[in-house]
Every structure is written in structure tokens, then in C-alpha cells.
Design an enzyme around this catalytic site. Structure first.
Site, PDB file in Angstrom:
ATOM      1  N   TYR A   1     -27.660  22.846  53.061  1.00 40.59           N
ATOM      2  CA  TYR A   1     -27.788  21.442  53.480  1.00 40.59           C
ATOM      3  C   TYR A   1     -28.935  20.781  52.724  1.00 40.59           C
ATOM      4  CZ  TYR A   1     -28.806  17.413  56.505  1.00 40.59           C
ATOM      5  OH  TYR A   1     -29.050  16.147  56.978  1.00 40.59           O
TER       6      TYR A   1
ATOM      7  N   ASP B   1     -20.098   7.155  64.739  1.00 37.01           N
ATOM      8  CA  ASP B   1     -21.107   7.856  65.549  1.00 37.01           C
ATOM      9  C   ASP B   1     -22.459   7.731  64.865  1.00 37.01           C
ATOM     10  OD1 ASP B   1     -21.044   9.379  67.919  1.00 37.01           O
ATOM     11  OD2 ASP B   1     -19.394  10.565  67.100  1.00 37.01           O
ATOM     12  N   GLY B   2     -23.514   8.045  65.598  1.00 34.06           N
ATOM     13  CA  GLY B   2     -24.838   8.221  65.002  1.00 34.06           C
ATOM     14  C   GLY B   2     -25.316   7.085  64.117  1.00 34.06           C
TER      15      GLY B   2
ATOM     16  N   ASP C   1     -10.790  12.142  55.558  1.00 30.43           N
ATOM     17  CA  ASP C   1     -11.647  13.313  55.768  1.00 30.43           C
ATOM     18  C   ASP C   1     -12.271  13.701  54.424  1.00 30.43           C
ATOM     19  OD1 ASP C   1     -12.770  15.794  56.128  1.00 30.43           O
ATOM     20  OD2 ASP C   1     -11.095  16.598  57.313  1.00 30.43           O
TER      21      ASP C   1
HETATM   22  N1  LIG Z   1     -29.441  12.958  62.661  1.00 40.94           N
HETATM   23  C1  LIG Z   1     -30.495  13.355  61.953  1.00 40.94           C
HETATM   24  O1  LIG Z   1     -31.509  13.860  62.482  1.00 40.94           O
HETATM   25  C2  LIG Z   1     -30.482  13.193  60.455  1.00 40.94           C
HETATM   26  C3  LIG Z   1     -31.662  13.489  59.771  1.00 40.94           C
HETATM   27  C4  LIG Z   1     -31.682  13.359  58.389  1.00 40.94           C
HETATM   28  C5  LIG Z   1     -30.546  12.939  57.727  1.00 40.94           C
HETATM   29  N2  LIG Z   1     -29.402  12.663  58.425  1.00 40.94           N
HETATM   30  C6  LIG Z   1     -28.235  12.236  57.649  1.00 40.94           C
HETATM   31  O2  LIG Z   1     -27.741  11.032  58.210  1.00 40.94           O
HETATM   32  C7  LIG Z   1     -26.329  10.950  58.016  1.00 40.94           C
HETATM   33  C8  LIG Z   1     -25.646  10.620  59.328  1.00 40.94           C
HETATM   34  O3  LIG Z   1     -25.940  11.662  60.239  1.00 40.94           O
HETATM   35  P1  LIG Z   1     -25.711  11.495  61.819  1.00 40.94           P
HETATM   36  O4  LIG Z   1     -26.711  12.372  62.470  1.00 40.94           O
HETATM   37  O5  LIG Z   1     -25.639  10.059  62.183  1.00 40.94           O
HETATM   38  O6  LIG Z   1     -24.254  12.169  61.974  1.00 40.94           O
HETATM   39  P2  LIG Z   1     -23.286  12.244  63.249  1.00 40.94           P
HETATM   40  O7  LIG Z   1     -23.908  11.620  64.444  1.00 40.94           O
HETATM   41  O8  LIG Z   1     -22.865  13.657  63.323  1.00 40.94           O
HETATM   42  O9  LIG Z   1     -22.039  11.322  62.812  1.00 40.94           O
HETATM   43  C9  LIG Z   1     -21.218  11.722  61.775  1.00 40.94           C
HETATM   44  C10 LIG Z   1     -20.188  10.651  61.480  1.00 40.94           C
HETATM   45  O10 LIG Z   1     -19.458  11.062  60.324  1.00 40.94           O
HETATM   46  C11 LIG Z   1     -18.071  11.206  60.646  1.00 40.94           C
HETATM   47  N3  LIG Z   1     -17.602  12.392  59.926  1.00 40.94           N
HETATM   48  C12 LIG Z   1     -17.975  13.676  60.137  1.00 40.94           C
HETATM   49  N4  LIG Z   1     -17.346  14.487  59.280  1.00 40.94           N
HETATM   50  C13 LIG Z   1     -16.561  13.697  58.504  1.00 40.94           C
HETATM   51  C14 LIG Z   1     -15.665  13.956  57.442  1.00 40.94           C
HETATM   52  N5  LIG Z   1     -15.424  15.204  57.018  1.00 40.94           N
HETATM   53  N6  LIG Z   1     -15.021  12.920  56.861  1.00 40.94           N
HETATM   54  C15 LIG Z   1     -15.235  11.659  57.294  1.00 40.94           C
HETATM   55  N7  LIG Z   1     -16.079  11.359  58.301  1.00 40.94           N
HETATM   56  C16 LIG Z   1     -16.724  12.362  58.905  1.00 40.94           C
HETATM   57  C17 LIG Z   1     -18.023  11.345  62.168  1.00 40.94           C
HETATM   58  O11 LIG Z   1     -16.831  10.844  62.730  1.00 40.94           O
HETATM   59  P3  LIG Z   1     -15.503  11.769  62.917  1.00 40.94           P
HETATM   60  O12 LIG Z   1     -15.975  13.023  63.603  1.00 40.94           O
HETATM   61  O13 LIG Z   1     -14.562  10.951  63.712  1.00 40.94           O
HETATM   62  O14 LIG Z   1     -14.995  12.012  61.547  1.00 40.94           O
HETATM   63  C18 LIG Z   1     -19.179  10.436  62.580  1.00 40.94           C
HETATM   64  O15 LIG Z   1     -18.766   9.099  62.570  1.00 40.94           O
HETATM   65  C19 LIG Z   1     -25.924  12.301  57.395  1.00 40.94           C
HETATM   66  O16 LIG Z   1     -25.809  12.172  56.005  1.00 40.94           O
HETATM   67  C20 LIG Z   1     -27.080  13.213  57.737  1.00 40.94           C
HETATM   68  O17 LIG Z   1     -27.211  14.274  56.812  1.00 40.94           O
HETATM   69  C21 LIG Z   1     -29.352  12.790  59.772  1.00 40.94           C
END
Ligand SMILES: NC(=O)c1ccc[n+]([C@@H]2O[C@H](COP(=O)([O-])OP(=O)(O)OC[C@H]3O[C@@H](n4cnc5c(N)ncnc54)[C@H](OP(=O)(O)O)[C@@H]3O)[C@@H](O)[C@H]2O)c1
Length: 323
Positions: free
Chosen positions: A207, A66-67, A114
């Protein structure tokens, strides 16, 4: 008259010292900003072939169904890199792997693990990887609060998970793969942090603190392993339109400042091996530069107020849904 000139001179000197101090403190940010804006015009497709040559043919991306993680894996596959996808849901992993293999001529592997389970997840990954050489490790997985909350309101289990995922997983994944990279004298580690690392962030306190850890950890790791030929990159994005921000409609729409994950990853991968420290997206570079001009206490106050506002919006939306 002489007296007046003397004071004008002292004031001018003080002004110069303040200006030089400001430039010194913000020069890195300014250079990053310039690079961020110019990079899309100068980065050509040469990296299509060079990433695999430079680092190796396999990448492992955590949180890649995802993401940002999924988009990052796709960008690497576009460049001919085989990808190992790691996240919790086997079904989502299989679908993502299928999607990538159908579009690009690369190999994929999937590992269901996980990271909230700490050591257990790392053991599974070590076992499943076997002898595959990991050239690029992308520590992308991260957990955020469900919405801005005061510490006492965040469920205890969520706090453990945030610490285990955002700090534990990144640390131990680096520990697992850096030794072999050092032996080979090549490899890249990308640690995805967040702009919340820039100052303490009330109502997302834990966080933001975990992301400040990533910032410090990655900088030291680069110092330890950069001299062995490894790229240790730190990415600190601002908001990206992913489900992590589903608590607010504002961040669920693409905009100049809030890219979708594909746009973000296209830019972030294009700077791999070129910039050790970046927000990972050019408009975020502008945001970062402007943010860091203000003193930390002002930024923390603005961040805290923003989160109070987002929290109130979220809670009143929830109330409306119930009534
Ligand atoms: N989005 C933003 O605005 C933003 C901003 C700054 C930084 N970030 C950072 O960017 C990174 C990615 O964020 P995102 O927004 O792309 O996240 P996201 O869309 O919520 O995607 C999270 C991904 O991680 C997997 N995941 C979640 N919990 C997990 C676990 N316990 N073990 C293994 N896999 C897990 C999920 O798949 P499953 O649910 O199938 O496990 C999914 O593939 C993070 O480190 C976040 O802190 C994001």
C-alpha cells in the site's frame, strides 16, 4: 586562547551549516505547515463561484459513494459543480446521486466501474462520459490491506487489486483526461495519495509503495502539464475516520488528528488551486511537518512498530470474537 577561538569558530560554522541544511530540507514543510494553520482564517467563500469558472462545470470523482470521495463530491456540489460519481455498487451510486441532487442544484451522473479490472473499467468510463468535458478529475479511489500484514499473508488477489486500483487506475484516468484539459488550457487533477508515502511502511508495504508511486507520478505530471495551465494537486492525508481503517477502533473515532471525511473534504476542497501539494487537512500538516524532521529509517521503524501493535490488537480482537 587564539587556539580555543579557532575551534569555537569551526564548531559554530559547522552548527550553522547543519542548521541551514535542516532549514533548507524542511522549509517547504514549514511553509506548508504555516499555510495549513492559517488557511482556514483566510480562505473566504470566493471559491464558491471560482472553481467552476477556473476549471469547468463537471467533476469526476472516483470512489465517491463513501468516505473521502463522497465528502469531496458533496463539497464540489456545494460550489455548484456537476458531479460524475464512479464506484462499484450501482445502488450506492444511485443513493449518493439522489442525496446530492436533493441538497444542491447540480446535475449528477453515475458510472459503475470496478477499477480492479484495469483496462475494462477505463473503457466503461470513456464510453459513459461521451463528450462531457471533465474540468476536475479527482483520483480518490484506493485499496488498503484489511489489517497490517506480512507480505506472504496478503491474499494474492488483494495485491493485484491494490496495484491496479492505487497505481493503474490513477495513471490511466490521468492519461484519459489530461489531453482534453491541455487542449482547453484549463483543468484540475487531484490525486489522493496517503501519508504512508513519506517513508517505507512495513506491514503495509505494498500500500505504502503504491502511494509513493502517486507522489512521484503527480510531481512529474505537474511538471509536464503545469505550464499548460493545469492544476495537478497531490493530497497525502494521515488517518481519516472512514471504513478503510475499520481494522482499528482508534481510527473510527473523530479527533483532533483524525477528522471525519466531511471535515477533511471541506478543507481539502478549499485549497484546490491554492496548494499543489498538501496533506489536505490542517492538523495533518502539523503531523507531516513533525514526521519529516526525523530521518527516514527512524520513521520507518516507528511505522513498523505502530503496525505491529495495530496488528496484534486486531488479531486479539478477532480471537475474542471467535471464543
Ligand atoms: N481513510 C484514511 O485514513 C486514508 C488515509 C490516507 C489516504 N487515504 C486515501 O484516501 C482515498 C479514499 O479512502 P477512503 O478511506 O475514503 O475509502 P473508503 O471509505 O473505503 O471508500 C472507498 C470508496 O471507493 C469505492 N471503491 C472501492 N473499491 C473500488 C473499486 N475496486 N472500484 C471502484 N470503486 C471502488 C467504494 O465504493 P464501492 O464499495 O461501492 O465500490 C467507496 O466509494 C484512498 O485513496 C485512500 O488510500 C485514506
Amino acid at each position: 586562547m587564539m587556539f580555543c577561538d579557532f575551534y569555537t569558530f569551526v564548531l559554530a560554522l559547522l552548527g550553522l551549516i547543519v542548521l541551514l541544511n535542516f532549514l533548507y530540507n524542511n522549509l517547504w514543510g514549514f511553509l506548508q505547515l504555516t499555510h495549513s494553520i492559517l488557511a482556514p482564517y483566510f480562505i473566504v467563500n470566493e471559491e464558491n463561484t471560482t472553481l467552476a469558472k477556473k476549471y469547468g462545470s463537471w467533476a469526476l470523482i472516483t470512489g465517491s459513494t463513501d468516505g473521502i470521495g463522497k465528502a469531496y463530491a458533496i463539497e464540489l456540489a456545494k460550489r455548484g459543480i456537476n458531479v460524475i460519481l464512479v464506484s462499484r455498487s450501482k445502488e450506492k451510486l444511485e443513493n449518493t446521486a439522489k442525496e446530492i441532487e436533493c441538497q444542491y442544484s447540480v446535475k449528477t451522473k453515475i458510472i459503475a466501474a470496478d477499477f480492479s479490472l484495469g483496462e475494462k473499467a477505463i473503457d466503461i468510463i470513456k464510453k459513459e462520459i461521451g463528450g462531457t468535458e471533465i474540468g476536475i478529475l479527482v483520483n480518490n479511489v484506493g485499496k488498503q490491506y484489511d489489517y497490517p500484514m506480512y507480505l506472504e499473508e496478503v491474499p494474492e488477489q488483494d495485491l493485484w487489486d491494490i496495484i491496479n486500483i492505487n497505481i493503474g487506475a490513477v495513471t490511466m484516468m490521468c492519461r484519459t483526461f489530461v489531453k482534453d484539459m491541455k487542449k482547453r488550457g484549463k483543468g484540475a487533477i487531484v490525486n489522493v495519495s496517503s501519508a504512508s508515502e513519506l517513508q517505507p511502511l512495513p506491514l503495509m508495504t505494498v500500500y505504502a509503495a503504491t502511494k509513493a508511486y502517486i507522489k512521484s507520478f503527480t510531481a512529474s505530471l505537474r511538471y509536464e502539464y503545469g505550464e499548460h495551465g493545469l492544476t495537478i494537486q497531490h493530497l497525502g492525508p494521515f488517518f481519516v475516520n472512514t471504513k478503510m481503517n475499520k481494522f482499528s477502533d482508534r481510527f473510527q473515532k473523530n479527533s483532533f488528528m483524525v477528522p471525519n471525511p466531511d471535515m477533511y473534504a471541506r478543507y481539502a476542497v478549499s485549497i484546490l488551486g491554492r496548494q499543489d501539494k498538501s496533506t489536505g487537512y490542517w492538523t495533518h500538516g502539523i503531523q507531516s511537518f513533525l514526521t519529516e524532521i526525523a530521518p527516514e529509517w527512524i520513521r520507518m521503524h516507528i511505522g513498523g512498530q505502530m503496525n505491529k501493535h495495530l496488528r496484534n490488537e486486531y488479531l486479539s480482537e478477532q480471537k475474542k470474537k471467535i471464543s
